[in-house]
Design a protein around this motif. Structure first.
Motif, PDB file in Angstrom:
ATOM      1  N   PRO A  74     -60.007 -29.037 -33.855  1.00 41.80           N
ATOM      2  CA  PRO A  74     -60.455 -30.082 -34.428  1.00 41.80           C
ATOM      3  C   PRO A  74     -59.692 -31.159 -34.884  1.00 41.80           C
ATOM      4  O   PRO A  74     -60.211 -32.200 -35.115  1.00 41.80           O
ATOM      5  N   GLU A  75     -58.290 -31.003 -35.206  1.00 42.07           N
ATOM      6  CA  GLU A  75     -57.308 -31.730 -35.828  1.00 42.07           C
ATOM      7  C   GLU A  75     -56.643 -32.542 -34.635  1.00 42.07           C
ATOM      8  O   GLU A  75     -56.068 -31.779 -33.737  1.00 42.07           O
ATOM      9  N   PRO A  76     -56.741 -33.984 -34.487  1.00 41.18           N
ATOM     10  CA  PRO A  76     -56.509 -34.688 -33.343  1.00 41.18           C
ATOM     11  C   PRO A  76     -54.761 -34.345 -33.172  1.00 41.18           C
ATOM     12  O   PRO A  76     -54.308 -34.416 -31.917  1.00 41.18           O
ATOM     13  N   ALA A  77     -54.080 -34.152 -34.165  1.00 35.54           N
ATOM     14  CA  ALA A  77     -52.727 -33.869 -34.197  1.00 35.54           C
ATOM     15  C   ALA A  77     -52.394 -32.404 -33.961  1.00 35.54           C
ATOM     16  O   ALA A  77     -50.998 -31.903 -34.029  1.00 35.54           O
ATOM     17  N   GLY A  78     -53.322 -31.629 -34.024  1.00 38.51           N
ATOM     18  CA  GLY A  78     -53.155 -30.045 -34.021  1.00 38.51           C
ATOM     19  C   GLY A  78     -52.520 -29.481 -35.363  1.00 38.51           C
ATOM     20  O   GLY A  78     -52.467 -30.286 -36.140  1.00 38.51           O
TER      21      GLY A  78
END
Length: 161
Positions: A74-78
């Motif tokens: 869910p977090e674009p940057a991981g």
């Protein structure tokens, strides 16, 4: 319907190189989606029935994800951790040696591409198979399984359990 295992993923700091490695070692299709971020290794075909014809069960695919940013998430940057695991036991991946291939060829190809041979020539009576293992350049342990058959003749040089 029961829960179905559909994929197993390996971590790599270079999924593109890992995809090429597994394509060369096992002859699998390297499906980069997207290249360098996630590679799906497609062995192709179906599990065989005892008469040699295809069953309705497709071979399990293997994924290779980029450790620095494991997708999907869910977090674009991981999130952390962003490095390969190096200490202790990790999951092992078991690969059945095809009838038209050999442990010697697979182990030789893997070693020539930077894998570390862990052990070879072992017979496991409980599951009636010949086993060999290597660690790929990213630290993932691969165990090869060779069918021993109905009346196996275990070579004298093999270890046994």
């Amino acid at each position: 319907m029961t829960n179905t295992l559909i994929f197993v993923d390996l971590a790599s700091d270079d999924p593109d190189a890992a995809g090429r490695f597994y394509a060369q070692v096992f002859g699998w299709e390297n499906d980069a989606r997207p290249r360098g971020e996630y590679h799906r290794m497609v062995p192709g075909g179906f599990f065989k029935k005892s008469d040699g014809t295809d069953s309705e069960i497709g071979n399990l695919h293997l994924g290779i994800f980029k450790a620095a940013n494991a997708r999907p998430h869910p977090e674009p940057a991981g999130v952390e951790p962003r490095s390969l695991s190096t200490d202790g036991r990790k999951p092992r991946i078991w690969v059945l040696i095809g009838d038209d291939d050999s442990a010697d060829r697979i182990l030789g190809a893997a070693a020539s591409l930077g894998a570390e041979l862990l052990w070879r020539d072992h017979y496991w009576a409980e599951f009636n198979g010949y086993n060999h293992a290597f660690r790929d350049p990213w630290g993932n342990e691969i165990v090869l399984w060779g069918k021993a058959g109905a009346s196996p003749e275990i070579p004298e040089s093999f270890t046994r359990e």
